[in-house]
Design an enzyme around this catalytic site. Structure first.
Site, mmCIF file in Angstrom:
data_model
loop_
_atom_site.group_PDB
_atom_site.id
_atom_site.type_symbol
_atom_site.label_atom_id
_atom_site.label_comp_id
_atom_site.label_asym_id
_atom_site.label_seq_id
_atom_site.Cartn_x
_atom_site.Cartn_y
_atom_site.Cartn_z
ATOM 1 N N ASP A 282 0.801 -1.215 0.000
ATOM 2 C CA ASP A 282 0.000 0.000 0.000
ATOM 3 C C ASP A 282 0.839 1.272 0.000
ATOM 4 O O ASP A 282 1.700 1.462 0.863
ATOM 5 C CB ASP A 282 -0.916 -0.007 1.232
ATOM 6 C CG ASP A 282 -1.854 1.180 1.237
ATOM 7 O OD1 ASP A 282 -2.783 1.178 0.428
ATOM 8 O OD2 ASP A 282 -1.615 2.113 2.025
ATOM 9 N N VAL A 283 0.565 2.122 -0.955
ATOM 10 C CA VAL A 283 1.317 3.380 -1.073
ATOM 11 C C VAL A 283 1.114 4.265 0.148
ATOM 12 O O VAL A 283 2.033 4.952 0.590
ATOM 13 C CB VAL A 283 0.884 4.133 -2.344
ATOM 14 C CG1 VAL A 283 1.616 5.453 -2.461
ATOM 15 C CG2 VAL A 283 1.158 3.299 -3.571
#
Length: 327
Positions: A282-283
């Site tokens: 997840d960014v």
DNA sequence: AGCCAGGACGGTA
DNA sequence: TACCGTCATGGC
């Protein structure tokens, strides 16, 4: 005369995939419901999280209260969620939408209980977080925050797919277009309450029906494919949980076209509430770590695994708390 | 204007 | 298994 008006496309057999009863203690006097909450719960902290959703279309917030239509079977009560005290949640039914049947009111209580993850005992998480490099600040700043979830599986999967590889603001725009084009709404006192489209509805669409909303062709295909699986009864929360094992549930999800490791873990975290679900790609997680570590570059996967090595069975809560640093 | 965004797929080595 | 081009569009 004030009446609820419901859109025509209401011959919709889909029942949202939520528990019929809250597990914890609750009261029902026929008009309103009261849910008791654990000590490690802060209504205002959860409200801060919810208030931050830009352009959210499935609930709205006014004067520290949440308003939302909750589809239960053939009924669509509109509820107001509030908390005069931090230790109890009050659910009031709006207008003439009070469900006459007790089991419907119970399902509403179950929905809210699940939405705010009231059943998880956070004490072990807080204990481990106290001495954690990344988490110690998070748990003191956001004390009482729950993993605010997405109880319905179809909604959670769609939200995950929509959010792939685009910024969050645009994701909310796409969700709104999906809901307003293919969902239904209930109107009360001049306010419109939107309900997420059913899998049956989306399953029957053509790719071009979704692509015109500015979804990519692939996302449109993914959404329709997932809708078909759910509409056919092949994919349910029950089946995922029946695997009895987080890794097996992850595999089942990843085998579906359009669901990769990130989406699978995102859904396991926010819908199935698997404590060890961990969207490590997840960014947002990367940015939160970057922010807390004061580094220029994003952490590598190996660094994240190192930093999270003591989070065992609390990876999902850790991720949720770290996201809070982003806004 | 140009980089980035809450990734996944299909192909290649 | 590991990497890479591609998808495609808006937000800032």
């Amino acid at each position: 005369m004030k009446r609820n008006t419901i859109n025509p496309q209401w011959d919709d057999p889909y029942l949202i995939d939520v528990p019929s009863l809250p597990q914890g203690s609750w009261e029902d006097n026929g008009q309103q419901l009261k849910l008791s909450v654990p000590k490690e719960f802060s209504f205002s902290e959860n409200m801060k999280y919810l208030s931050n959703a830009p352009n959210e279309c499935l609930f709205h917030i006014k004067d520290h209260r949440i308003y939302k239509a909750v589809p239960i079977g053939q009924e669509t009560p509109i509820i107001e969620i509030s908390a005069e005290h931090e230790n109890v949640i009050t659910i009031r039914f709006f207008g003439n939408t009070t469900p006459s049947r007790q089991e419907v009111r119970a399902a509403v209580a179950g929905y809210v209980s699940e939405w705010f993850d009231l059943e998880t005992d956070l004490r072990p998480f807080y204990d481990l977080a106290k001495n954690d490099l990344l988490l110690h600040r998070a748990v003191s700043e956001f004390y009482g925050l729950r993993n605010v979830g997405i109880p319905d599986l179809f909604e959670a999967l769609c939200w995950g797919i929509i959010g792939q590889q685009i910024n969050l603001a645009f994701a909310y725009t796409l969700k709104r277009r999906l809901v307003e084009n293919f969902g239904r709404s209930v109107e009360l006192d001049g306010e419109q309450y939107w309900i997420f489209p059913s899998p049956h509805k989306i399953a029957a669409l053509a790719v071009s029906d979704l692509a015109v909303l500015q979804m990519t062709t692939k996302k449109s295909e993914y959404l329709i494919g997932v809708a078909q699986l759910i509409a056919e009864g092949k994919l349910t929360k029950k089946r995922l949980l029946a695997t009895g094992d987080y890794k097996k549930a992850e595999k089942m999800l990843v085998s579906i076209r359009g669901i990769g490791p990130w989406t699978a873990n995102y859904v396991l975290m926010r819908c199935l509430r698997i404590p060890s679900a961990f969207p490590i790609d997840d960014v947002g997680l990367h940015n939160a770590i970057k922010h807390l570590m004061g580094t220029e570059q994003k952490p590598t996967k190996e660094e994240i695994l190192q930093l999270s090595s003591t989070w065992t069975n609390w990876e999902s809560y850790a991720t949720f708390y770290l996201w809070r640093f982003l806004y």
